[in-house]
Design a protein around this motif. Structure first.
Motif, PDB file in Angstrom:
ATOM      1  N   ARG A 171       0.808  -1.225   0.000  1.00 11.92           N
ATOM      2  CA  ARG A 171       0.000   0.000   0.000  1.00 11.92           C
ATOM      3  C   ARG A 171       0.839   1.273   0.000  1.00 11.92           C
ATOM      4  O   ARG A 171       0.283   2.373   0.051  1.00 11.92           O
ATOM      5  N   THR A 172       2.164   1.134  -0.062  1.00 11.68           N
ATOM      6  CA  THR A 172       3.044   2.292   0.063  1.00 11.68           C
ATOM      7  C   THR A 172       3.792   2.541  -1.236  1.00 11.68           C
ATOM      8  O   THR A 172       4.589   1.696  -1.683  1.00 11.68           O
ATOM      9  N   ALA A 173       3.552   3.695  -1.844  1.00 15.46           N
ATOM     10  CA  ALA A 173       4.280   4.048  -3.071  1.00 15.46           C
ATOM     11  C   ALA A 173       5.766   4.205  -2.755  1.00 15.46           C
ATOM     12  O   ALA A 173       6.140   4.785  -1.739  1.00 15.46           O
ATOM     13  N   GLY A 174       6.607   3.694  -3.620  1.00 17.64           N
ATOM     14  CA  GLY A 174       8.045   3.819  -3.431  1.00 17.64           C
ATOM     15  C   GLY A 174       8.603   2.948  -2.323  1.00 17.64           C
ATOM     16  O   GLY A 174       9.732   3.176  -1.869  1.00 17.64           O
ATOM     17  N   SER A 175       7.854   1.944  -1.880  1.00 16.89           N
ATOM     18  CA  SER A 175       8.323   1.060  -0.811  1.00 16.89           C
ATOM     19  C   SER A 175       9.523   0.248  -1.283  1.00 16.89           C
ATOM     20  O   SER A 175       9.826   0.174  -2.479  1.00 16.89           O
ATOM     21  N   ARG A 176      10.185  -0.388  -0.341  1.00 19.95           N
ATOM     22  CA  ARG A 176      11.324  -1.235  -0.688  1.00 19.95           C
ATOM     23  C   ARG A 176      10.885  -2.380  -1.596  1.00 19.95           C
ATOM     24  O   ARG A 176      11.609  -2.759  -2.525  1.00 19.95           O
ATOM     25  N   LEU A 177       9.708  -2.909  -1.351  1.00 20.93           N
ATOM     26  CA  LEU A 177       9.147  -3.953  -2.211  1.00 20.93           C
ATOM     27  C   LEU A 177       8.939  -3.433  -3.631  1.00 20.93           C
ATOM     28  O   LEU A 177       9.281  -4.091  -4.617  1.00 20.93           O
ATOM     29  N   ALA A 178       8.393  -2.217  -3.749  1.00 18.94           N
ATOM     30  CA  ALA A 178       8.168  -1.622  -5.071  1.00 18.94           C
ATOM     31  C   ALA A 178       9.482  -1.413  -5.812  1.00 18.94           C
ATOM     32  O   ALA A 178       9.563  -1.598  -7.037  1.00 18.94           O
ATOM     33  N   VAL A 179      10.516  -1.039  -5.073  1.00 15.56           N
ATOM     34  CA  VAL A 179      11.829  -0.822  -5.684  1.00 15.56           C
ATOM     35  C   VAL A 179      12.381  -2.134  -6.251  1.00 15.56           C
ATOM     36  O   VAL A 179      12.893  -2.177  -7.375  1.00 15.56           O
ATOM     37  N   TRP A 180      12.279  -3.227  -5.490  1.00 12.53           N
ATOM     38  CA  TRP A 180      12.765  -4.517  -5.987  1.00 12.53           C
ATOM     39  C   TRP A 180      11.979  -4.964  -7.217  1.00 12.53           C
ATOM     40  O   TRP A 180      12.562  -5.482  -8.184  1.00 12.53           O
ATOM     41  N   ARG A 181      10.672  -4.767  -7.193  1.00 16.35           N
ATOM     42  CA  ARG A 181       9.880  -5.147  -8.368  1.00 16.35           C
ATOM     43  C   ARG A 181      10.314  -4.360  -9.599  1.00 16.35           C
ATOM     44  O   ARG A 181      10.444  -4.906 -10.705  1.00 16.35           O
ATOM     45  N   ALA A 182      10.555  -3.069  -9.408  1.00 16.63           N
ATOM     46  CA  ALA A 182      10.955  -2.236 -10.540  1.00 16.63           C
ATOM     47  C   ALA A 182      12.336  -2.634 -11.051  1.00 16.63           C
ATOM     48  O   ALA A 182      12.581  -2.667 -12.270  1.00 16.63           O
ATOM     49  N   ALA A 183      13.254  -2.937 -10.136  1.00 19.75           N
ATOM     50  CA  ALA A 183      14.600  -3.337 -10.544  1.00 19.75           C
ATOM     51  C   ALA A 183      14.569  -4.652 -11.315  1.00 19.75           C
ATOM     52  O   ALA A 183      15.224  -4.796 -12.358  1.00 19.75           O
ATOM     53  N   LEU A 184      13.802  -5.620 -10.826  1.00 17.46           N
ATOM     54  CA  LEU A 184      13.705  -6.895 -11.526  1.00 17.46           C
ATOM     55  C   LEU A 184      12.988  -6.755 -12.855  1.00 17.46           C
ATOM     56  O   LEU A 184      13.279  -7.489 -13.815  1.00 17.46           O
ATOM     57  N   SER A 185      12.069  -5.806 -12.945  1.00 18.61           N
ATOM     58  CA  SER A 185      11.403  -5.543 -14.216  1.00 18.61           C
ATOM     59  C   SER A 185      12.400  -5.015 -15.244  1.00 18.61           C
ATOM     60  O   SER A 185      12.363  -5.404 -16.423  1.00 18.61           O
ATOM     61  N   LEU A 186      13.301  -4.128 -14.814  1.00 22.15           N
ATOM     62  CA  LEU A 186      14.339  -3.636 -15.722  1.00 22.15           C
ATOM     63  C   LEU A 186      15.208  -4.791 -16.223  1.00 22.15           C
ATOM     64  O   LEU A 186      15.541  -4.863 -17.405  1.00 22.15           O
ATOM     65  N   ARG A 187      15.584  -5.683 -15.310  1.00 22.87           N
ATOM     66  CA  ARG A 187      16.416  -6.824 -15.707  1.00 22.87           C
ATOM     67  C   ARG A 187      15.684  -7.680 -16.736  1.00 22.87           C
ATOM     68  O   ARG A 187      16.293  -8.174 -17.687  1.00 22.87           O
ATOM     69  N   ARG A 188      14.398  -7.836 -16.549  1.00 23.93           N
ATOM     70  CA  ARG A 188      13.614  -8.663 -17.456  1.00 23.93           C
ATOM     71  C   ARG A 188      13.464  -8.000 -18.822  1.00 23.93           C
ATOM     72  O   ARG A 188      13.469  -8.664 -19.857  1.00 23.93           O
ATOM     73  N   ASP A 189      13.334  -6.665 -18.830  1.00 26.37           N
ATOM     74  CA  ASP A 189      13.040  -5.953 -20.075  1.00 26.37           C
ATOM     75  C   ASP A 189      14.283  -5.637 -20.898  1.00 26.37           C
ATOM     76  O   ASP A 189      14.191  -5.461 -22.116  1.00 26.37           O
ATOM     77  N   LEU A 190      15.436  -5.538 -20.247  1.00 27.99           N
ATOM     78  CA  LEU A 190      16.665  -5.155 -20.951  1.00 27.99           C
ATOM     79  C   LEU A 190      17.537  -6.393 -21.135  1.00 27.99           C
ATOM     80  O   LEU A 190      18.146  -6.890 -20.186  1.00 27.99           O
ATOM     81  N   GLU A 191      17.598  -6.879 -22.357  1.00 26.64           N
ATOM     82  CA  GLU A 191      18.346  -8.106 -22.619  1.00 26.64           C
ATOM     83  C   GLU A 191      19.816  -7.961 -22.244  1.00 26.64           C
ATOM     84  O   GLU A 191      20.467  -8.923 -21.822  1.00 26.64           O
ATOM     85  N   ALA A 192      20.358  -6.746 -22.394  1.00 25.70           N
ATOM     86  CA  ALA A 192      21.759  -6.537 -22.033  1.00 25.70           C
ATOM     87  C   ALA A 192      21.980  -6.778 -20.548  1.00 25.70           C
ATOM     88  O   ALA A 192      23.034  -7.288 -20.145  1.00 25.70           O
ATOM     89  N   LEU A 193      21.013  -6.402 -19.698  1.00 30.52           N
ATOM     90  CA  LEU A 193      21.144  -6.655 -18.267  1.00 30.52           C
ATOM     91  C   LEU A 193      20.935  -8.129 -17.948  1.00 30.52           C
ATOM     92  O   LEU A 193      21.564  -8.671 -17.038  1.00 30.52           O
ATOM     93  N   ARG A 194      20.076  -8.760 -18.686  1.00 25.38           N
ATOM     94  CA  ARG A 194      19.705 -10.147 -18.363  1.00 25.38           C
ATOM     95  C   ARG A 194      20.773 -11.140 -18.811  1.00 25.38           C
ATOM     96  O   ARG A 194      21.250 -11.946 -18.011  1.00 25.38           O
TER      97      ARG A 194
END
Length: 572
Positions: A464-487
Motif C-alpha cells: 500500500r506504500t508508493a516507493g516502498s522497498r518492495l516496489a523498488v525490488w519489483r521495478a529493478a527486476l522488471s528492468l532486468r527482465r526488459d533489458l536483454e543486455a542486463l539479463r
C-alpha cells in the motif's frame, strides 16, 4: 567386504588435493554451458519460516503454495525451496532422514505435487535441495552402516580406525566446532562429519551411494522439479590418505573465534575427485531436458577458480559462494568477484540467504539511509550477470533480527554465542500482515520470534506504500527482465575507483553502462570517452537525488548510495 582399516573411499588415492597443487583438475568446459539459469532471478524459500498453514508454528508446503502469488509478483523466474524432507531438525532440514519423502509436519507428496502445479502455472520453475554429502544419523542408511563393518551399507559413509592411542584419525575439524570425527562403539571406528556429529559424511565414491542419489534426483524430476541446488559441494571428497591439515598462518593479535579457521583446509575438502561426482549428477539431469544443477561452494580462498572449474558441460550449470557475502561491502570486492570467473553465465549471486546475516544489516554503511541502500542493492542485483538469487524477505528490505540467547535454535550460533549469533537472525518468519498475530505467519507459537522491527515492513504495508522497498525490488527486476543486455549480455570494462563500481553490459546493438556509488558520501565518475550516455530511469528511494552530469558532459556526480544506468551511443 568393506576394508576394516580405512573406508575413506576416494578414487585415485595417489592424487594430490587441489589446494596443494594449486590446480583443480576437474572437467573443463569444451563448449557452451548455457541454461535457463543464465540471466534468471531466483527466489529462495526457507519453508520453515515462510508460511505456516498447519498452525504448529513451523512453515509448511501449504504455506509455500499460499505465498507463491507474492513470489510471482516480483517478476522472478523460479524458486529454490530449501529442504522439506523428513528430518530430526538438528540442522533444520539439512540433516535429511529420507531423501524421497516430505516431512509429515510439512505435508506429503500430494501437497508437493500441488506446489509444483501451482508454481508452473504461475510461470515459476522449481529447484529443490539435493543434499548429497551427508545425511542425518537417523537416516536408515546410517542406521545400517553404523551397525557393523560387514552390513549391506557398511561402506556408505566415511569410516576410519582410531590411531594406536585411541584418538581420531587426524586433526580435521568440523565447521560447527570441535573434531570432525565421532567414535561409534558398535563398529569400533570413527565416522567423519564436516558439520554436526548428527550429520555423518556419505562416501560418494561407493557406487551404490551415487546410484541412490541419482535415483533420488530422478524421483524428484519425475515429479516435475526443474533442477537442484546442490549443498556443500566442496566437502564431497577429501584426501584418501586422511593426512592432517597444516596450521593456518595466523598473524592477528587474537586467534579466530571458530577453530576451523586455524587450519589450511588442504586435505579435508576440495579434492579433485569432486569432478567425477559432479559429472555423474550432470549425466543424470541431462536425461531430463531443461533441468539444471546450481551448486553451493564454501567461502574458502579460490572460490572463483572453483566456480570456473566446477561449472562445465560435465558439471554444474552455475554455482555460488558466500565468500563475497562475508566481505565488507565495497566496489573492490564486487569488481574482484566479477573478474574472478571467466564465464559470467556460471556465477550465481546470493547476497543473502539462510546461512548469513541479511545484507540489509550486514552491509549497511554506518548512519546510511536504509531505503537508499535497499535501492542500491536491488539495482546492483538486477545488473549482475549470470543468476541472481533473492532470499525471502530481501525484497522487503528486512534487517537481521536481534535475538536473545534463549531464543536461539541454531546449534552453530549456540556454540559461539555471544560473539557469533548464528544464523537464526536471518531465519525469522516472513512478515505477511502487520496487524495480525505473528504477522500472519502462523496462528500458533512461531519456532522463531517475529521481530517487532519487521512489522512495519510486512508485505501488506509495503503493497500500500508508493516507493516502498518492495516496489523498488519489483521495478529493478522488471528492468532486468526488459533489458536483454542486463539479463544475458556480456560483461566488459569492470572497474572500481574508490567507492565507485562500474561495468558495461552488452547484447546485440545495445550497450549499457552501470555505475554504483557504494558509499554514503558523494563521489564522481569520469566517463572517459564514452560520450554522454542516455540515462535510463532506475528505481530510487523516496526523495533520493539522481546522479547528474557535469556541464561538460564528462563526469557523473553521484549522490551517496546512488545508481546510474545509461545507454551508450554507438561510435560515430
Amino acid at each position: 567386504m568393506v576394508n576394516r582399516q580405512r573406508c575413506a573411499g576416494i578414487a585415485n588415492p595417489g592424487a594430490e588435493p587441489a589446494a596443494l597443487t594449486n590446480s583443480i583438475t576437474l572437467s573443463q568446459s569444451s563448449g557452451p554451458n548455457i541454461s535457463w539459469l543464465n540471466g534468471a532471478a531466483l527466489y529462495q524459500i526457507y519453508p520453515l519460516s515462510f508460511r505456516d498453514r498447519g498452525g504448529d508454528g513451523w512453515g509448511d508446503l501449504d504455506g509455500v503454495i499460499e505465498g507463491l502469488d507474492h513470489v510471482a509478483s516480483l517478476g522472478v523466474d523460479g524458486v529454490w525451496i530449501s529442504p522439506f524432507y523428513p528430518s530430526p531438525r538438528t540442522d533444520f532440514g539439512y540433516d535429511v532422514a529420507d531423501h524421497r519423502a516430505v516431512d509429515p509436519r510439512m505435508g506429503n507428496l500430494a501437497v508437493f505435487d500441488r506446489l509444483i502445479e501451482r508454481a508452473h502455472g504461475l510461470g515459476l520453475k522449481v529447484l529443490v535441495d539435493l543434499v548429497c554429502g551427508h545425511t542425518s544419523d537417523a537416516h536408515p542408511w546410517f542406521v545400517d552402516s553404523r551397525r557393523s563393518r560387514d552390513g549391506e551399507m557398511a561402506d556408505w559413509y566415511v569410516w576410519a580406525d582410531a590411531k594406536p592411542d585411541g584418538t581420531a584419525p587426524n586433526n580435521w575439524l568440523s565447521v560447527f566446532g570441535g573434531a570432525a570425527w565421532t567414535w561409534e562403539p558398535r563398529r569400533r571406528q570413527y565416522y567423519l562429519h564436516h558439520f554436526l556429529s548428527s550429520q555423518p559424511a556419505l562416501n560418494l565414491h561407493q557406487p551404490a551411494v551415487m546410484d541412490a542419489l541419482c535415483e533420488t534426483a530422478e524421483f524428484w524430476m519425475e515429479r516435475g522439479v526443474d533442477g537442484f541446488r546442490i549443498d556443500a559441494v566442496d566437502f564431497f571428497a577429501h584426501d584418501p590418505q586422511l593426512r592432517s591439515n597444516p596450521a593456518a598462518l595466523w598473524r592477528e593479535p587474537q586467534p579466530p573465534l571458530k577453530p576451523f579457521a586455524l587450519q589450511q583446509h588442504v586435505y579435508d575438502m576440495m579434492h579433485p575427485a569432486i569432478g567425477g561426482i559432479l559429472a555423474r549428477l550432470r549425466e543424470t539431469v541431462e536425461r531430463y531436458p531443461g533441468r539444471v544443477l546450481l551448486g553451493e561452494l564454501s567461502s574458502q580462498p579460490g572460490a572463483g577458480q572453483r566456480i570456473a572449474a566446477y561449472c562445465s558441460p560435465q558439471g554444474l550449470h552455475a554455482a555460488y559462494s558466500l565468500s563475497l557475502a562475508k566481505q565488507p561491502f565495497s566496489a573492490k570486492g564486487f569488481a574482484q568477484a566479477l573478474a574472478a570467473v571467466p564465464r559470467p553465465e556460471s556465477i550465481c549471486w546470493s547476497l543473502s540467504n539462510h546461512d548469513v546475516e541479511r545484507a540489509a544489516s550486514r552491509w549497511l554503511p554506518a548512519g546510511a539511509d536504509p531505503q537508499s541502500f535497499n535501492a542500491l542493492l536491488a539495482m546492483l542485483a538486477a545488473s549482475l550477470p549470470g543468476t541472481v538469487c533473492l532470499y525471502q524477505g530481501e525484497e522487503l528490505g528486512l534487517p537481521n533480527a536481534v535475538l536473545e540467547r534463549h531464543q536461539l535454535r541454531d546449534p552453530f550460533g549456540i556454540t559461539y554465542w555471544p560473539d557469533f549469533q548464528g544464523r537464526d537472525g536471518s531465519r525469522t518468519p516472513m512478515p505477511w500482515r502487520a496487524d495480525e498475530p505473528n504477522a500472519a505467519f502462523t496462528i500458533g507459537e512461531p519456532w522463531l520470534p517475529v521481530p517487532a522491527a519487521h512489522l512495519e515492513l510486512a508485505v501488506d504495508r509495503q503493497e500500500r506504500t508508493a516507493g516502498s522497498r518492495l516496489a523498488v525490488w519489483r521495478a529493478a527486476l522488471s528492468l532486468r527482465r526488459d533489458l536483454e543486455a542486463l539479463r544475458t549480455g556480456a560483461v566488459a570494462a569492470v572497474e572500481e575507483h574508490g567507492d565507485v563500481l562500474s561495468f558495461e553490459r552488452a547484447a546485440g546493438e545495445e550497450r549499457l553502462l552501470a555505475v554504483f556509488n557504494m558509499a554514503d558520501r558523494p563521489a564522481e565518475f569520469a566517463l572517459r570517452g564514452r560520450g554522454e550516455p542516455e540515462a535510463l530511469p532506475v528505481p530510487r528511494a523516496p526523495g533520493a537525488l539522481p546522479p547528474e552530469l557535469t556541464a561538460d558532459g564528462r563526469t557523473l556526480v553521484m549522490p551517496p548510495l546512488s545508481v546510474f544506468l545509461g545507454r551508450l551511443r554507438p561510435p560515430s
